[in-house]
Design an enzyme around this catalytic site. Structure first.
Site, PDB file in Angstrom:
ATOM      1  N   ASP A 157      19.590  -0.338  14.279  1.00 48.17           N
ATOM      2  CA  ASP A 157      19.326   0.576  13.162  1.00 48.17           C
ATOM      3  C   ASP A 157      18.009   1.343  13.314  1.00 48.17           C
ATOM      4  O   ASP A 157      17.353   1.691  12.323  1.00 48.17           O
ATOM      5  CB  ASP A 157      19.324  -0.184  11.818  1.00 48.17           C
ATOM      6  CG  ASP A 157      20.636  -0.879  11.560  1.00 48.17           C
ATOM      7  OD1 ASP A 157      21.672  -0.311  11.948  1.00 48.17           O
ATOM      8  OD2 ASP A 157      20.625  -1.981  10.976  1.00 48.17           O
TER       9      ASP A 157
ATOM     10  N   LYS B 115      19.243   5.594  16.246  1.00 45.29           N
ATOM     11  CA  LYS B 115      19.856   6.090  17.492  1.00 45.29           C
ATOM     12  C   LYS B 115      20.772   7.277  17.206  1.00 45.29           C
ATOM     13  O   LYS B 115      20.775   8.261  17.921  1.00 45.29           O
ATOM     14  CB  LYS B 115      20.670   4.962  18.165  1.00 45.29           C
ATOM     15  CG  LYS B 115      19.823   3.784  18.610  1.00 45.29           C
ATOM     16  CD  LYS B 115      20.661   2.655  19.189  1.00 45.29           C
ATOM     17  CE  LYS B 115      21.477   1.914  18.158  1.00 45.29           C
ATOM     18  NZ  LYS B 115      20.697   1.144  17.165  1.00 45.29           N
ATOM     19  N   GLY B 116      21.592   7.125  16.122  1.00 44.81           N
ATOM     20  CA  GLY B 116      22.576   8.165  15.794  1.00 44.81           C
ATOM     21  C   GLY B 116      21.912   9.518  15.631  1.00 44.81           C
ATOM     22  O   GLY B 116      22.378  10.525  16.165  1.00 44.81           O
ATOM     23  N   LYS B 117      20.783   9.565  14.902  1.00 44.56           N
ATOM     24  CA  LYS B 117      20.120  10.849  14.663  1.00 44.56           C
ATOM     25  C   LYS B 117      19.684  11.485  15.991  1.00 44.56           C
ATOM     26  O   LYS B 117      19.861  12.685  16.199  1.00 44.56           O
ATOM     27  CB  LYS B 117      18.900  10.675  13.735  1.00 44.56           C
ATOM     28  CG  LYS B 117      18.027  11.923  13.784  1.00 44.56           C
ATOM     29  CD  LYS B 117      16.933  12.058  12.759  1.00 44.56           C
ATOM     30  CE  LYS B 117      16.023  13.214  13.205  1.00 44.56           C
ATOM     31  NZ  LYS B 117      15.100  13.692  12.231  1.00 44.56           N
TER      32      LYS B 117
ATOM     33  N   ASN C 243      30.676  -3.066  14.682  1.00 44.89           N
ATOM     34  CA  ASN C 243      29.485  -3.663  14.055  1.00 44.89           C
ATOM     35  C   ASN C 243      28.375  -2.609  13.957  1.00 44.89           C
ATOM     36  O   ASN C 243      27.496  -2.694  13.100  1.00 44.89           O
ATOM     37  CB  ASN C 243      28.997  -4.890  14.853  1.00 44.89           C
ATOM     38  CG  ASN C 243      28.838  -4.631  16.351  1.00 44.89           C
ATOM     39  OD1 ASN C 243      29.307  -3.617  16.870  1.00 44.89           O
ATOM     40  ND2 ASN C 243      28.195  -5.551  17.050  1.00 44.89           N
TER      41      ASN C 243
ATOM     42  N   GLY D 239      26.515   0.922  13.127  1.00 42.59           N
ATOM     43  CA  GLY D 239      26.606   1.941  12.081  1.00 42.59           C
ATOM     44  C   GLY D 239      25.550   2.974  12.373  1.00 42.59           C
ATOM     45  O   GLY D 239      24.356   2.702  12.264  1.00 42.59           O
ATOM     46  N   HIS D 240      25.981   4.128  12.849  1.00 46.37           N
ATOM     47  CA  HIS D 240      25.033   5.180  13.228  1.00 46.37           C
ATOM     48  C   HIS D 240      25.147   6.320  12.224  1.00 46.37           C
ATOM     49  O   HIS D 240      26.213   6.916  12.072  1.00 46.37           O
ATOM     50  CB  HIS D 240      25.322   5.673  14.652  1.00 46.37           C
ATOM     51  CG  HIS D 240      25.197   4.588  15.684  1.00 46.37           C
ATOM     52  ND1 HIS D 240      25.548   4.753  16.993  1.00 46.37           N
ATOM     53  CD2 HIS D 240      24.740   3.314  15.589  1.00 46.37           C
ATOM     54  CE1 HIS D 240      25.333   3.626  17.649  1.00 46.37           C
ATOM     55  NE2 HIS D 240      24.847   2.748  16.818  1.00 46.37           N
TER      56      HIS D 240
ATOM     57  N   THR E 176      28.240  -9.328  11.322  1.00 42.48           N
ATOM     58  CA  THR E 176      28.841  -8.316  10.451  1.00 42.48           C
ATOM     59  C   THR E 176      30.241  -8.757  10.006  1.00 42.48           C
ATOM     60  O   THR E 176      30.851  -8.085   9.176  1.00 42.48           O
ATOM     61  CB  THR E 176      28.963  -6.977  11.203  1.00 42.48           C
ATOM     62  OG1 THR E 176      29.747  -7.193  12.388  1.00 42.48           O
ATOM     63  CG2 THR E 176      27.606  -6.431  11.591  1.00 42.48           C
TER      64      THR E 176
ATOM     65  N   GLN F  60      23.378  -1.268  18.748  1.00 46.07           N
ATOM     66  CA  GLN F  60      22.507  -2.419  18.467  1.00 46.07           C
ATOM     67  C   GLN F  60      21.106  -2.178  19.053  1.00 46.07           C
ATOM     68  O   GLN F  60      20.716  -1.029  19.212  1.00 46.07           O
ATOM     69  CB  GLN F  60      23.130  -3.725  18.975  1.00 46.07           C
ATOM     70  CG  GLN F  60      24.331  -4.204  18.175  1.00 46.07           C
ATOM     71  CD  GLN F  60      25.626  -3.474  18.452  1.00 46.07           C
ATOM     72  OE1 GLN F  60      26.012  -3.284  19.603  1.00 46.07           O
ATOM     73  NE2 GLN F  60      26.324  -3.058  17.423  1.00 46.07           N
TER      74      GLN F  60
ATOM     75  N   THR G  73      27.556  -2.958   6.608  1.00 46.84           N
ATOM     76  CA  THR G  73      27.876  -4.029   5.648  1.00 46.84           C
ATOM     77  C   THR G  73      27.192  -3.836   4.293  1.00 46.84           C
ATOM     78  O   THR G  73      27.488  -4.580   3.362  1.00 46.84           O
ATOM     79  CB  THR G  73      27.424  -5.395   6.207  1.00 46.84           C
ATOM     80  OG1 THR G  73      26.020  -5.310   6.489  1.00 46.84           O
ATOM     81  CG2 THR G  73      28.170  -5.760   7.471  1.00 46.84           C
TER      82      THR G  73
ATOM     83  N   ARG H  80      24.297  -4.687   3.571  1.00 46.16           N
ATOM     84  CA  ARG H  80      23.313  -5.750   3.314  1.00 46.16           C
ATOM     85  C   ARG H  80      21.895  -5.197   3.338  1.00 46.16           C
ATOM     86  O   ARG H  80      21.594  -4.302   4.145  1.00 46.16           O
ATOM     87  CB  ARG H  80      23.395  -6.834   4.403  1.00 46.16           C
ATOM     88  CG  ARG H  80      24.668  -7.632   4.377  1.00 46.16           C
ATOM     89  CD  ARG H  80      24.687  -8.652   5.494  1.00 46.16           C
ATOM     90  NE  ARG H  80      24.843  -8.041   6.808  1.00 46.16           N
ATOM     91  CZ  ARG H  80      24.847  -8.715   7.954  1.00 46.16           C
ATOM     92  NH1 ARG H  80      24.663 -10.018   7.960  1.00 46.16           N
ATOM     93  NH2 ARG H  80      25.017  -8.102   9.105  1.00 46.16           N
ATOM     94  N   PRO H  81      20.984  -5.726   2.471  1.00 42.52           N
ATOM     95  CA  PRO H  81      19.586  -5.284   2.561  1.00 42.52           C
ATOM     96  C   PRO H  81      19.021  -5.686   3.919  1.00 42.52           C
ATOM     97  O   PRO H  81      19.278  -6.782   4.399  1.00 42.52           O
ATOM     98  CB  PRO H  81      18.867  -6.066   1.451  1.00 42.52           C
ATOM     99  CG  PRO H  81      19.888  -6.875   0.762  1.00 42.52           C
ATOM    100  CD  PRO H  81      21.203  -6.738   1.450  1.00 42.52           C
TER     101      PRO H  81
ATOM    102  N   THR I 193      10.726  12.705  11.332  1.00 40.68           N
ATOM    103  CA  THR I 193      10.025  12.669  10.051  1.00 40.68           C
ATOM    104  C   THR I 193      10.948  12.830   8.835  1.00 40.68           C
ATOM    105  O   THR I 193      10.450  13.033   7.720  1.00 40.68           O
ATOM    106  CB  THR I 193       8.923  13.766  10.019  1.00 40.68           C
ATOM    107  OG1 THR I 193       9.571  15.034  10.226  1.00 40.68           O
ATOM    108  CG2 THR I 193       7.864  13.542  11.075  1.00 40.68           C
TER     109      THR I 193
END
Ligand code: GDP
Ligand code: IMO
Ligand code: MG
Length: 417
Positions: free
Chosen positions: A14, A17-19, A39, A41-42, A126, A220, A297, A299-300, A406
């Site tokens: 998290d 990477k996706g950005k 598992n 999420g990007h 996950t 990941q 998921t 989740r926090p 940013t």
């Protein structure tokens, strides 16, 4: 020889990477995912619209790019088909390796059952079935995407896999699939995916041979790697850069730049050691300001400070040539910012990642905070304290920080050279 550039997560996933894949994909012809499954999420934000990708490579928002799901991925056909519904004109733009392993609904049931049985020792997966799907691959009882092309044979093989494992699955409370329903599902997967299934290794080789620009996308993060992460609190794949070679069929000679993605602080979802975790007010501040809730998921995410010891390790493991530092804006408004520069293990101070991070106490250096970096697009326009923070991280990690982000938006990105 044309080389492929690589994007890899340097922390516990998290990182953003996706950005960066989406941002860079505008200059690449191919984007190839090499490991993990749904598992991942990007999240990508383009002109205020948010996309959450799990299996589809993050090059999909660039209409020119060809997207490849490599053999190192475990593919849930159900999840993949659903994800593809968001996009048009997929055929010829998305390919799946015939050698990728199938992740089927029973893998998720086994994953969840194992987690339940582990009680307070649970990994905090996950629950998507990643461990069981890779487990089947390694124990040589898995099924590959290419088998979808012969549906009856695949159904027979899955039914016989269940017959052999019946006592184990009965003990876990995992039900055998109904043959007719399984056949219906497999026929549906074939119908939806058959035009995308191919030998993706050959495709990537052809791309490189014809001087196409190729970007390899990891999922990941380094500290979740099956060998080099905080085992057993890890995922089941090779998340570090070497996974790109086996996960796509490339030799190490073909890897060009290795762009490591790191947050300006640190997060982790699931259980396991996290030395620089902040369980107090500032950790909560980072979670709220950074919207640190899982894309997959909900989740926090656990939050804490940048860990320069783990980062130096990750830079070396991956052969990072350039770091992208993400979410700098989330630190805006803090009076002081901590950076973990060493670990105290029972009174002994070390500056490397030991066998286990259990019980390790962080040693912090404090740096001065700043008021605002959000939306800044030039390095020289950052507040002096933010520039100093970045230069100090470069010094501590032994790598150049060439990209700084940013805001979630594609355009709010500083490219230093
Ligand atoms: P990935 O799994 O590495 O692709 O990262 P995720 O998408 O799971 O999590 C990163 C989150 O941070 C997403 O919600 C992004 O939209 C968001 N994000 C990325 N870069 C920035 C940034 O520079 N600033 C802020 N505030 N958010 C960002
Ligand atoms: P992206 O690609 C963050 C974590 C899970 C759990 C452990 C094992 O979005 O960065 P698994 O389901 O893989 O068996 O769970 O790994 N995990 C991630 N954490 N980002 C991810 O992916 C993750 N993928 C798995 O929370 O701790
Ligand atoms: Mg993610």
């Amino acid at each position: 020889m044309q080389k492929a550039d690589l994007i890899v997560g340097l922390q516990w996933g998290d990182e953003g990477k996706g950005k960066i894949v989406d941002n860079l994909a505008q200059n690449y012809d191919y984007v190839c995912r090499f490991a993990g499954g749904h598992n991942a999420g990007h999240t990508i934000v383009v002109d205020g619209t948010k996309y959450a990708l799990h299996l589809v490579p993050s090059g999909i928002l660039n209409p020119k790019a060809i997207n490849i799901v490599g053999n190192g991925v475990v593919l849930s056909p159900e999840s993949f088909i659903k994800e593809l519904e968001q996009f048009e004109n997929i055929v010829g733009r998305v390919y799946i390796s015939d050698k990728a392993h199938l992740l089927l609904p029973y893998h998720a049931l086994i994953d969840q059952a194992r987690e339940r049985l582990k009680g307070d020792k649970a990994i905090g997966t996950t629950g998507k079935g990643i461990g069981p799907a890779y487990g089947d691959k390694i124990t040589r009882v898995g099924h590959r995407v290419g088998e979808l092309l012969e549906p009856q044979k695949l159904v027979d093989s899955i039914m016989s896999y269940f017959a052999i494992n019946k006592p184990i699955f009965d003990a876990m409370g995992v039900e055998q699939p109904n043959r007719d329903e399984l056949t219906k599902d497999i026929l549906f997967y074939k119908q939806e995916l058959e035009l995308l299934i191919t030998d993706t290794t050959l495709k990537v080789w052809e791309a490189l041979d014809s001087n196409k620009q190729v970007l390899l996308e990891g999922a990941q993060g380094t500290m979740l790697d099956i060998d080099h992460g905080t085992y057993p609190y890890v995922t089941s794949s090779t998340t570090v850069s070497s996974g790109a070679c086996s996960g796509l069929g490339l030799s190490p000679h073909t890897i060009g730049e290795v762009i490591g993605i790191a947050k300006a602080y640190c997060t982790r979802v699931g259980n396991g050691p996290f030395p620089s975790e902040d369980l107090g007010r500032e950790g909560e501040y980072l979670r709220e300001k950074g919207h640190e809730f899982g894309t997959t998921t909900g989740r926090p995410r656990r939050c804490g400070w940048f860990d320069a010891v783990a980062m130096k390790h990750a830079v070396r493991l991956n052969g990072v040539t350039n770091i992208s530092l993400m979410k700098l804006d989330v630190l805006d408004g803090l009076e002081t910012i901590k950076v973990c520069i060493g670990y105290n293990i029972d009174g002994k101070v070390v500056d490397y990642v030991p066998y286990t991070l259990d019980g390790v106490e962080p040693i912090y250096k404090e740096l001065k905070g700043w008021s605002k970096t959000e939306g800044v697009r030039e390095f020289d326009s950052l507040p002096q304290e933010a520039q100093d923070y970045i230069l100090e991280l470069e010094r501590l990690c032994g790598s150049k920080i060439g990209i700084i982000s940013t805001s979630p938006d594609r355009e709010d990105t500083i490219i230093r050279d």
